[in-house]
Design a protein around this motif. Structure first.
Motif, mmCIF file in Angstrom:
data_model
loop_
_atom_site.group_PDB
_atom_site.id
_atom_site.type_symbol
_atom_site.label_atom_id
_atom_site.label_comp_id
_atom_site.label_asym_id
_atom_site.label_seq_id
_atom_site.Cartn_x
_atom_site.Cartn_y
_atom_site.Cartn_z
ATOM 1 N N HIS A 83 0.788 -1.235 0.000
ATOM 2 C CA HIS A 83 0.000 0.000 0.000
ATOM 3 C C HIS A 83 0.819 1.283 0.000
ATOM 4 N N GLY A 84 2.115 1.211 0.233
ATOM 5 C CA GLY A 84 2.951 2.397 0.259
ATOM 6 C C GLY A 84 3.266 2.822 1.687
ATOM 7 N N HIS A 85 4.203 3.770 1.808
ATOM 8 C CA HIS A 85 4.607 4.251 3.129
ATOM 9 C C HIS A 85 5.297 5.603 3.011
ATOM 10 N N MET A 86 5.444 6.254 4.147
ATOM 11 C CA MET A 86 6.118 7.550 4.199
ATOM 12 C C MET A 86 7.582 7.341 4.582
ATOM 13 N N VAL A 87 8.472 8.130 3.976
ATOM 14 C CA VAL A 87 9.893 8.104 4.314
ATOM 15 C C VAL A 87 10.271 9.494 4.783
ATOM 16 N N ARG A 88 10.852 9.567 5.970
ATOM 17 C CA ARG A 88 11.311 10.847 6.518
ATOM 18 C C ARG A 88 12.801 10.985 6.206
ATOM 19 N N PHE A 89 13.179 12.147 5.719
ATOM 20 C CA PHE A 89 14.576 12.413 5.436
ATOM 21 C C PHE A 89 15.310 12.670 6.744
ATOM 22 N N LYS A 90 16.524 12.187 6.843
ATOM 23 C CA LYS A 90 17.301 12.301 8.079
ATOM 24 C C LYS A 90 17.542 13.765 8.434
ATOM 25 N N ASN A 91 17.329 14.105 9.690
ATOM 26 C CA ASN A 91 17.531 15.461 10.224
ATOM 27 C C ASN A 91 16.725 16.516 9.477
ATOM 28 N N ALA A 92 15.546 16.156 9.005
ATOM 29 C CA ALA A 92 14.704 17.113 8.285
ATOM 30 C C ALA A 92 13.243 16.834 8.617
ATOM 31 N N ARG A 93 12.416 17.841 8.396
ATOM 32 C CA ARG A 93 10.978 17.662 8.590
ATOM 33 C C ARG A 93 10.307 17.145 7.329
ATOM 34 N N ARG A 94 11.056 17.114 6.252
ATOM 35 C CA ARG A 94 10.508 16.713 4.963
ATOM 36 C C ARG A 94 10.248 15.213 4.913
ATOM 37 N N VAL A 95 9.113 14.854 4.330
ATOM 38 C CA VAL A 95 8.785 13.448 4.135
ATOM 39 C C VAL A 95 8.396 13.227 2.675
ATOM 40 N N ARG A 96 8.484 11.975 2.260
ATOM 41 C CA ARG A 96 8.119 11.626 0.889
ATOM 42 C C ARG A 96 7.290 10.348 0.944
ATOM 43 N N PHE A 97 6.255 10.286 0.140
ATOM 44 C CA PHE A 97 5.427 9.094 0.070
ATOM 45 C C PHE A 97 5.984 8.170 -1.002
ATOM 46 N N VAL A 98 6.210 6.926 -0.623
ATOM 47 C CA VAL A 98 6.641 5.892 -1.561
ATOM 48 C C VAL A 98 5.394 5.086 -1.911
ATOM 49 N N PRO A 99 4.942 5.138 -3.168
ATOM 50 C CA PRO A 99 3.706 4.436 -3.523
ATOM 51 C C PRO A 99 3.846 2.924 -3.394
ATOM 52 N N GLY A 100 2.727 2.282 -3.120
ATOM 53 C CA GLY A 100 2.707 0.835 -2.998
ATOM 54 C C GLY A 100 2.817 0.147 -4.344
ATOM 55 N N GLN A 101 3.230 -1.107 -4.307
ATOM 56 C CA GLN A 101 3.371 -1.893 -5.533
ATOM 57 C C GLN A 101 2.075 -2.612 -5.911
ATOM 58 N N HIS A 102 1.157 -2.772 -4.959
ATOM 59 C CA HIS A 102 -0.148 -3.431 -5.187
ATOM 60 C C HIS A 102 0.031 -4.813 -5.826
ATOM 61 N N ILE A 103 0.958 -5.577 -5.270
ATOM 62 C CA ILE A 103 1.315 -6.880 -5.816
ATOM 63 C C ILE A 103 0.146 -7.858 -5.767
ATOM 64 N N MET A 104 -0.542 -7.930 -4.637
ATOM 65 C CA MET A 104 -1.651 -8.873 -4.509
ATOM 66 C C MET A 104 -2.780 -8.529 -5.481
ATOM 67 N N GLY A 105 -3.110 -7.250 -5.603
ATOM 68 C CA GLY A 105 -4.170 -6.825 -6.527
ATOM 69 C C GLY A 105 -3.804 -7.117 -7.977
ATOM 70 N N LYS A 106 -2.561 -6.861 -8.337
ATOM 71 C CA LYS A 106 -2.126 -7.148 -9.713
ATOM 72 C C LYS A 106 -2.122 -8.648 -9.991
ATOM 73 N N ALA A 107 -1.735 -9.428 -8.994
ATOM 74 C CA ALA A 107 -1.737 -10.888 -9.173
ATOM 75 C C ALA A 107 -3.154 -11.402 -9.377
ATOM 76 N N LEU A 108 -4.112 -10.814 -8.680
ATOM 77 C CA LEU A 108 -5.505 -11.204 -8.861
ATOM 78 C C LEU A 108 -5.977 -10.897 -10.280
ATOM 79 N N GLN A 109 -5.546 -9.769 -10.825
ATOM 80 C CA GLN A 109 -5.906 -9.419 -12.206
ATOM 81 C C GLN A 109 -5.250 -10.390 -13.196
ATOM 82 N N VAL A 110 -4.020 -10.803 -12.915
ATOM 83 C CA VAL A 110 -3.308 -11.757 -13.780
ATOM 84 C C VAL A 110 -4.063 -13.085 -13.810
ATOM 85 N N MET A 111 -4.589 -13.495 -12.648
ATOM 86 C CA MET A 111 -5.284 -14.781 -12.563
ATOM 87 C C MET A 111 -6.629 -14.764 -13.264
ATOM 88 N N SER A 112 -7.293 -13.605 -13.368
ATOM 89 C CA SER A 112 -8.640 -13.590 -13.963
ATOM 90 C C SER A 112 -8.602 -13.570 -15.456
#
Length: 112
Positions: A83-112
């Protein structure tokens, strides 16, 4: 007028739960998850911890226990990878969102 036993759905689920076809579909699901995850792998830890298991149904049954199959990613970072997660930069207030890979959802689409 026809009669349908109110336990018919539970009986059908119980029969399906004992079927070898359910095991084959679970194996196909594990293969699909692993193949989708292979495109995003860095270490292979996630892929190594994907497996299928039997579990009792969470729905109440009128005829007895019903066996379900679950495809599990037992990696400690599985939720963040999916689903993704937040990454905080060291010694900073800045954060960045790392998007999720949605592996399980994509695998379900592959199977259908």
């Amino acid at each position: 007028m026809s009669y349908v036993d109110p336990r018919a759905g539970s009986m059908a689920a119980q029969i399906a739960g004992e079927s070898a076809e359910m095991d084959r579909v679970a194996v196909r699901g594990v293969r699909a998850v692993r193949s989708v995850a292979a495109a995003h792998r860095l270490t292979g830890n996630y892929i190594d911890k994907v497996f299928a298991t039997e579990a009792p149904s969470v729905l109440p049954s009128k005829v007895g226990p019903i066996k379900d199959r679950l495809i599990v990613a037992d990696d400690e970072a599985a939720v963040s990878i999916e689903h993704g997660h937040m990454v905080r930069f060291k010694n900073a207030r800045r954060v960045r969102f790392v998007p999720g890979q949605h592996i399980m959802g994509k695998a379900l689409q592959v199977m259908s």
